[in-house]
Write an enzyme that holds these catalytic residues in place. Structure first.
Site, PDB file in Angstrom:
ATOM      1  N   CYS A   1      -1.149  -3.771   1.054  1.00 22.39           N
ATOM      2  CA  CYS A   1      -0.665  -3.235  -0.207  1.00 22.39           C
ATOM      3  C   CYS A   1       0.830  -3.542  -0.368  1.00 22.39           C
ATOM      4  O   CYS A   1       1.617  -3.260   0.535  1.00 22.39           O
ATOM      5  CB  CYS A   1      -0.909  -1.733  -0.149  1.00 22.39           C
ATOM      6  N   GLU A   2       1.183  -4.108  -1.497  1.00 23.15           N
ATOM      7  CA  GLU A   2       2.587  -4.482  -1.677  1.00 23.15           C
ATOM      8  C   GLU A   2       3.477  -3.283  -1.994  1.00 23.15           C
ATOM      9  O   GLU A   2       4.701  -3.396  -1.969  1.00 23.15           O
ATOM     10  CB  GLU A   2       2.730  -5.550  -2.767  1.00 23.15           C
ATOM     11  N   HIS A   3       2.867  -2.147  -2.307  1.00 26.04           N
ATOM     12  CA  HIS A   3       3.678  -0.965  -2.604  1.00 26.04           C
ATOM     13  C   HIS A   3       4.061  -0.208  -1.338  1.00 26.04           C
ATOM     14  O   HIS A   3       5.135   0.360  -1.268  1.00 26.04           O
ATOM     15  CB  HIS A   3       2.918  -0.009  -3.538  1.00 26.04           C
ATOM     16  N   HIS A   4       3.149  -0.180  -0.368  1.00 25.82           N
ATOM     17  CA  HIS A   4       3.389   0.640   0.826  1.00 25.82           C
ATOM     18  C   HIS A   4       3.317  -0.153   2.134  1.00 25.82           C
ATOM     19  O   HIS A   4       3.543   0.413   3.197  1.00 25.82           O
ATOM     20  CB  HIS A   4       2.374   1.803   0.874  1.00 25.82           C
TER      21      HIS A   4
ATOM     22  N   GLN B   1      -4.760  -5.263  -5.637  1.00 28.01           N
ATOM     23  CA  GLN B   1      -6.140  -5.764  -5.637  1.00 28.01           C
ATOM     24  C   GLN B   1      -6.484  -6.553  -6.902  1.00 28.01           C
ATOM     25  O   GLN B   1      -7.222  -7.530  -6.846  1.00 28.01           O
ATOM     26  CB  GLN B   1      -7.102  -4.591  -5.446  1.00 28.01           C
TER      27      GLN B   1
ATOM     28  N   HIS C   1      -7.892   1.435   0.273  1.00 29.45           N
ATOM     29  CA  HIS C   1      -6.431   1.282   0.385  1.00 29.45           C
ATOM     30  C   HIS C   1      -5.888   2.380   1.292  1.00 29.45           C
ATOM     31  O   HIS C   1      -6.001   3.567   0.953  1.00 29.45           O
ATOM     32  CB  HIS C   1      -5.789   1.400  -1.002  1.00 29.45           C
TER      33      HIS C   1
ATOM     34  N   CYS D   1      -3.042   3.272   1.703  1.00 24.63           N
ATOM     35  CA  CYS D   1      -1.988   4.060   1.039  1.00 24.63           C
ATOM     36  C   CYS D   1      -2.598   5.247   0.295  1.00 24.63           C
ATOM     37  O   CYS D   1      -1.904   6.198  -0.044  1.00 24.63           O
ATOM     38  CB  CYS D   1      -1.170   3.184   0.099  1.00 24.63           C
TER      39      CYS D   1
END
Ligand SMILES: Nc1nc2c(ncn2[C@@H]2O[C@H](COP(=O)(O)OP(=O)(O)OP(=O)(O)O)[C@@H](O)[C@H]2O)c(=O)[nH]1
Ligand SMILES: [Zn+2]
Length: 201
Positions: A84-87, A125, A153, A155
């Site tokens: 995940c590019e956010h977390h 995704q 995910h 996250c």
């Protein structure tokens, strides 16, 4: 997505891991953690090797002697391992990739390799799903492409909202899969059947 120009040195990357260990409250010099920065960066080589791969190149080799086979080709239950590019935590799931060939077919392993080349990057995704479908569409120019990804995910499961058991489903339908409801239905009905290979043969 282009890799950044100024790539840090391995030593700088390992130093960043030491900083995170300190941030978490650890002593990066204690025995059990001494080699951890090195291990983490080695893991990164594996997790993010997709940046060094050209998914288009993977689809260059095609076969035309298929005796006019023009029905659906579907590779299902391709394991997806992404981040995940956010977390920066894992996204784990499966992808189903189908296309309707126009004269040429590609070696089926290449579909799984295209999934890996995009999955082994920082992703959301929706973009992962679209990139796989768009690349197959542009390179093979088939009558249609369908990609469905179902993934969990971390996250969402191990932090934040804490919802274990929740999965996200995304799809990208192109060409006949988008315009022809029979084709789309055939694809989805195959996916609804139990997989032959569910035991991992
Ligand atoms: N659409 C989409 N969202 C994602 C994906 N991976 C993670 N997210 C979401 O990205 C969002 C980031 O939201 P932010 O509010 O900026 O970050 P946050 O405070 O850590 O959010 P929470 O996860 O709700 O704690 C979250 O809602 C995640 O669930 C993905 O692949 N697609
Ligand atoms: Zn996330």
């Amino acid at each position: 997505m282009t890799p950044i120009d100024s790539h840090p040195t391995r030593q700088e990357a390992e130093e960043a891991v030491r900083t995170l260990l300190r941030w978490a409250g650890e002593d990066p010099d204690r025995e059990g953690l001494r080699d951890t920065p090195q291990r983490v960066i080695k893991s990164y080589d594996e997790f993010f090797c997709g940046y060094a791969e050209d998914p288009v190149d993977l689809l260059r080799r095609t076969f035309s002697e298929v005796d006019d086979y023009d029905e659906m080709v579907l590779l299902r239950d391709i394991r997806v391992e992404s981040h995940c590019e956010h977390h920066m935590v894992p996204i784990i799931g499966v992808a189903h990739v189908a296309y309707l060939p126009r004269k040429r077919v590609v070696g089926i392993s290449k579909l799984a390799r295209v999934v890996d080349a995009y999955a082994r990057r920082f992703q959301i995704q929706e973009r992962l799903t679209a990139q796989i479908a768009n690349t197959i569409n542009e390179e093979l120019q088939p009558y249609g492409v369908a990609v469905v990804i179902e993934a969990s995910h971390q996250c969402m499961t191990t932090r934040g909202v804490h919802r274990p058991g929740v999965s996200m489903v995304t799809s990208r339908m192109l060409g006949t899969f988008r315009t022809n409801s029979d084709t789309r239905r055939e694809f989805l009905s195959i996916l609804n059947r139990p997989a032959m290979n569910s035991s991992g043969i």
